[in-house]
Write a protein that holds these residues in place. Structure first.
Motif, PDB file in Angstrom:
ATOM      1  N   ARG A 173       8.627  -2.483  -1.570  1.00 30.22           N
ATOM      2  CA  ARG A 173       7.556  -1.637  -2.124  1.00 30.22           C
ATOM      3  C   ARG A 173       6.216  -1.966  -1.477  1.00 30.22           C
ATOM      4  O   ARG A 173       5.425  -1.065  -1.163  1.00 30.22           O
ATOM      5  CB  ARG A 173       7.467  -1.829  -3.640  1.00 30.22           C
ATOM      6  N   ARG A 174       5.973  -3.247  -1.274  1.00 26.93           N
ATOM      7  CA  ARG A 174       4.708  -3.654  -0.657  1.00 26.93           C
ATOM      8  C   ARG A 174       4.634  -3.163   0.783  1.00 26.93           C
ATOM      9  O   ARG A 174       3.601  -2.643   1.225  1.00 26.93           O
ATOM     10  CB  ARG A 174       4.580  -5.170  -0.712  1.00 26.93           C
ATOM     11  N   ALA A 175       5.736  -3.326   1.514  1.00 26.88           N
ATOM     12  CA  ALA A 175       5.765  -2.882   2.912  1.00 26.88           C
ATOM     13  C   ALA A 175       5.654  -1.367   3.016  1.00 26.88           C
ATOM     14  O   ALA A 175       4.974  -0.843   3.912  1.00 26.88           O
ATOM     15  CB  ALA A 175       7.052  -3.364   3.575  1.00 26.88           C
ATOM     16  N   ASN A 176       6.296  -0.649   2.114  1.00 22.83           N
ATOM     17  CA  ASN A 176       6.191   0.811   2.113  1.00 22.83           C
ATOM     18  C   ASN A 176       4.756   1.251   1.861  1.00 22.83           C
ATOM     19  O   ASN A 176       4.253   2.191   2.498  1.00 22.83           O
ATOM     20  CB  ASN A 176       7.108   1.418   1.046  1.00 22.83           C
ATOM     21  N   LYS A 177       4.095   0.569   0.947  1.00 22.46           N
ATOM     22  CA  LYS A 177       2.706   0.901   0.621  1.00 22.46           C
ATOM     23  C   LYS A 177       1.782   0.633   1.803  1.00 22.46           C
ATOM     24  O   LYS A 177       0.771   1.341   2.001  1.00 22.46           O
ATOM     25  CB  LYS A 177       2.259   0.098  -0.607  1.00 22.46           C
ATOM     26  N   LEU A 178       2.119  -0.373   2.615  1.00 26.35           N
ATOM     27  CA  LEU A 178       1.317  -0.699   3.796  1.00 26.35           C
ATOM     28  C   LEU A 178       1.636   0.206   4.982  1.00 26.35           C
ATOM     29  O   LEU A 178       1.006   0.091   6.033  1.00 26.35           O
ATOM     30  CB  LEU A 178       1.552  -2.162   4.202  1.00 26.35           C
ATOM     31  N   GLY A 179       2.616   1.074   4.811  1.00 23.84           N
ATOM     32  CA  GLY A 179       2.994   1.973   5.891  1.00 23.84           C
ATOM     33  C   GLY A 179       3.809   1.304   6.979  1.00 23.84           C
ATOM     34  O   GLY A 179       3.775   1.746   8.139  1.00 23.84           O
ATOM     35  N   LEU A 180       4.562   0.263   6.632  1.00 20.16           N
ATOM     36  CA  LEU A 180       5.327  -0.482   7.633  1.00 20.16           C
ATOM     37  C   LEU A 180       6.737   0.053   7.845  1.00 20.16           C
ATOM     38  O   LEU A 180       7.434  -0.405   8.751  1.00 20.16           O
ATOM     39  CB  LEU A 180       5.420  -1.958   7.227  1.00 20.16           C
ATOM     40  N   SER A 181       7.149   1.008   7.039  1.00 16.89           N
ATOM     41  CA  SER A 181       8.513   1.524   7.168  1.00 16.89           C
ATOM     42  C   SER A 181       8.676   2.302   8.468  1.00 16.89           C
ATOM     43  O   SER A 181       7.786   3.051   8.887  1.00 16.89           O
ATOM     44  CB  SER A 181       8.862   2.431   5.987  1.00 16.89           C
ATOM     45  N   THR A 182       9.823   2.133   9.107  1.00  9.73           N
ATOM     46  CA  THR A 182      10.140   2.878  10.333  1.00  9.73           C
ATOM     47  C   THR A 182      10.873   4.168  10.014  1.00  9.73           C
ATOM     48  O   THR A 182      11.199   4.935  10.928  1.00  9.73           O
ATOM     49  CB  THR A 182      11.024   2.020  11.260  1.00  9.73           C
ATOM     50  N   LEU A 183      11.145   4.405   8.740  1.00 10.87           N
ATOM     51  CA  LEU A 183      11.883   5.595   8.325  1.00 10.87           C
ATOM     52  C   LEU A 183      10.944   6.735   7.981  1.00 10.87           C
ATOM     53  O   LEU A 183       9.817   6.519   7.524  1.00 10.87           O
ATOM     54  CB  LEU A 183      12.755   5.278   7.107  1.00 10.87           C
ATOM     55  N   ALA A 184      11.406   7.959   8.190  1.00 11.18           N
ATOM     56  CA  ALA A 184      10.603   9.135   7.844  1.00 11.18           C
ATOM     57  C   ALA A 184      10.350   9.177   6.336  1.00 11.18           C
ATOM     58  O   ALA A 184       9.263   9.553   5.882  1.00 11.18           O
ATOM     59  CB  ALA A 184      11.322  10.406   8.296  1.00 11.18           C
ATOM     60  N   LYS A 185      11.362   8.768   5.562  1.00  2.00           N
ATOM     61  CA  LYS A 185      11.232   8.699   4.120  1.00  2.00           C
ATOM     62  C   LYS A 185      11.493   7.251   3.683  1.00  2.00           C
ATOM     63  O   LYS A 185      12.647   6.847   3.550  1.00  2.00           O
ATOM     64  CB  LYS A 185      12.219   9.646   3.435  1.00  2.00           C
TER      65      LYS A 185
END
Length: 433
Positions: A203-215
């Protein structure tokens, strides 16, 4: 004065506002220095949770723009782990449950305990830290150890002094960063234990925009994502009378607070009886809880509470008189058919409402909030017959191979920790089918 100030200080320390501020400062420092998003991962060769965590790191590396730094450790502080033999036996069985849940590799029997083998494989890990493919080599070494293969990593020209110094460096860093346990990820001031806490990191990484996935997704939430999501069969089959759910509980334990809240929900959803067996807190049984452990538990309970929609953080520690007064009135609450309701009110008061239960003013609020008579309750506070059943409850818990709270039992299934309620729920569903 301290007892008055501490609840308010706890509420500030555990607040989402302070957490978000700390995260913003950490991210600003990282950005200003041009550093990548680094995950420090501390692993111990004979820790089953380290083995499982290591297996999912390639997935994290693929799904997030992060840099992994794997650090092997060997020595841990024994004071942090009461009942080490029981913990070791239980951890293996518990890790097997997680391995099945996430479809990971895990042996049917634990490796033989051999300190020389442990040291040898730890040295291999230390050497692998400087290899060209650290993650692959770590996984290979752990696989060899856990599946009792004797293929060894090439030592090359690494000296024993270098291995020793690097190991000491890792253990010093773990302690300096404020932790004591293996199977841990440290990222920008926060700790994430094993697979069980990876969803908080996701959740923290997703919030920071670190995900490599489109969703961006949350993957490591299987222990609770389907909780109380199966149609309660008891409502359609009146002949089904499932066995009760038993909870071993301590009024001082933050995780017990979460466990009680979740157990009440589970029992209500499946229409089964909930039996609560209170025990004395570890500190009141002569077991130490070092400061580093207390602080980790405090912050970890807060984020777990947020996850489940449970209030936590305005804590008025009931240690000592608060615990004794709570247990002194439990029989009275039970006689009125309000035992669970009383403990729930008490747990909410000392964990989320800042109510000082060692005072008559605070205790009266708790007692009357669940419909009990204060004058009757007050006359029972001097009694200590509760010590007999508290001791018996502790023995009952130990007889199940468990030693800590919260622990749960349904029929022949017994687990430790609010993280494992899903195991109990699965047993309940099976029992009702």
């Amino acid at each position: 004065m301290k007892s008055i100030i501490m609840p308010h200080l706890a509420r500030i320390i555990s607040s989402d506002a302070l957490l978000n501020f700390k995260r913003a400062v950490s991210e600003l420092k990282r950005f200003s220095s041009g550093q990548p998003h680094v995950l420090d991962v501390f692993l111990h060769i004979n820790d089953p949770y380290s083995y499982l965590l290591l297996q999912v790191l390639p997935d994290l590396e693929k799904r997030y723009q992060v840099t992994l730094r794997l650090r092997a450790i060997l020595r841990t502080n024994d004071d942090m782990f009461p009942e080490q033999e029981m913990l070791s036996d239980y951890a293996f069985k518990d890790a097997r449950i997680l391995a099945q849940l996430y479809e990971l590799s895990f042996p049917s029997e634990p490796p033989l305990k051999d300190i020389n083998k442990t040291i040898l494989y730890t040295n291999q890990l230390i050497i692998a830290e400087s290899s060209s493919n650290v993650l692959r080599n770590f996984n290979a070494i752990f696989d060899n150890y856990w599946h009792s293969r004797d293929t060894h990593f090439n030592y090359d020209n690494t000296s024993d002094d270098t291995v020793h110094n690097n190991l000491a460096r890792n253990e010093t860093r773990l302690k300096k960063l404020g932790h004591y346990m293996a199977g841990m990820i440290h990222y920008a001031g926060e700790w994430y234990w094993g697979i069980d806490r990876l969803e908080h990191l996701e959740r923290r990484a997703n919030k920071l925009g670190l995900s490599t996935l489109a969703k961006p997704s949350i993957y490591y939430n299987r222990t609770h994502v389907n909780a109380c999501n199966t149609f309660p069969l008891a409502t359609t089959n009146a002949t089904v009378h499932p066995s009760p759910l038993t909870l071993f509980f301590s009024i001082r334990s933050p995780y017990s607070h979460l466990g009680l809240e979740r157990a009440v929900r589970l029992a209500k959803y499946y229409d089964i009886a909930l039996i609560v067996k209170p025990v004395l807190p570890m500190v009141m049984r002569g077991l130490a809880v070092p400061d580093a452990k207390k602080m980790y538990i405090f912050h970890d309970t807060k984020r777990e509470a947020n996850k489940y929609g449970i209030n936590y953080g305005f804590v008025a520690d009931p240690l000592g008189a608060g615990v004794e007064r709570c247990y002194a009135l439990f029989d009275y609450a039970e006689s009125e058919g309000k035992g669970v309701e009383y403990l729930l009110a008490y747990a909410r008061a000392v964990n989320a409402q800042g109510i000082r239960s060692e005072t008559d003013k605070g205790l009266k609020k708790i007692v009357t909030s669940c419909g009990l008579d204060w004058n009757t309750a007050k006359s029972l506070l001097a009694g200590d017959s509760w010590r007999l059943w508290a001791e018996q409850n502790l023995k009952d818990m130990y007889n199940l191979g468990l030693w800590g709270v919260p622990s749960f039992q349904h029929k022949n299934t017994a687990v430790w920790g609010q993280d494992r309620i899903f195991v109990i729920e699965n047993q309940i569903i099976k029992d009702m089918s």
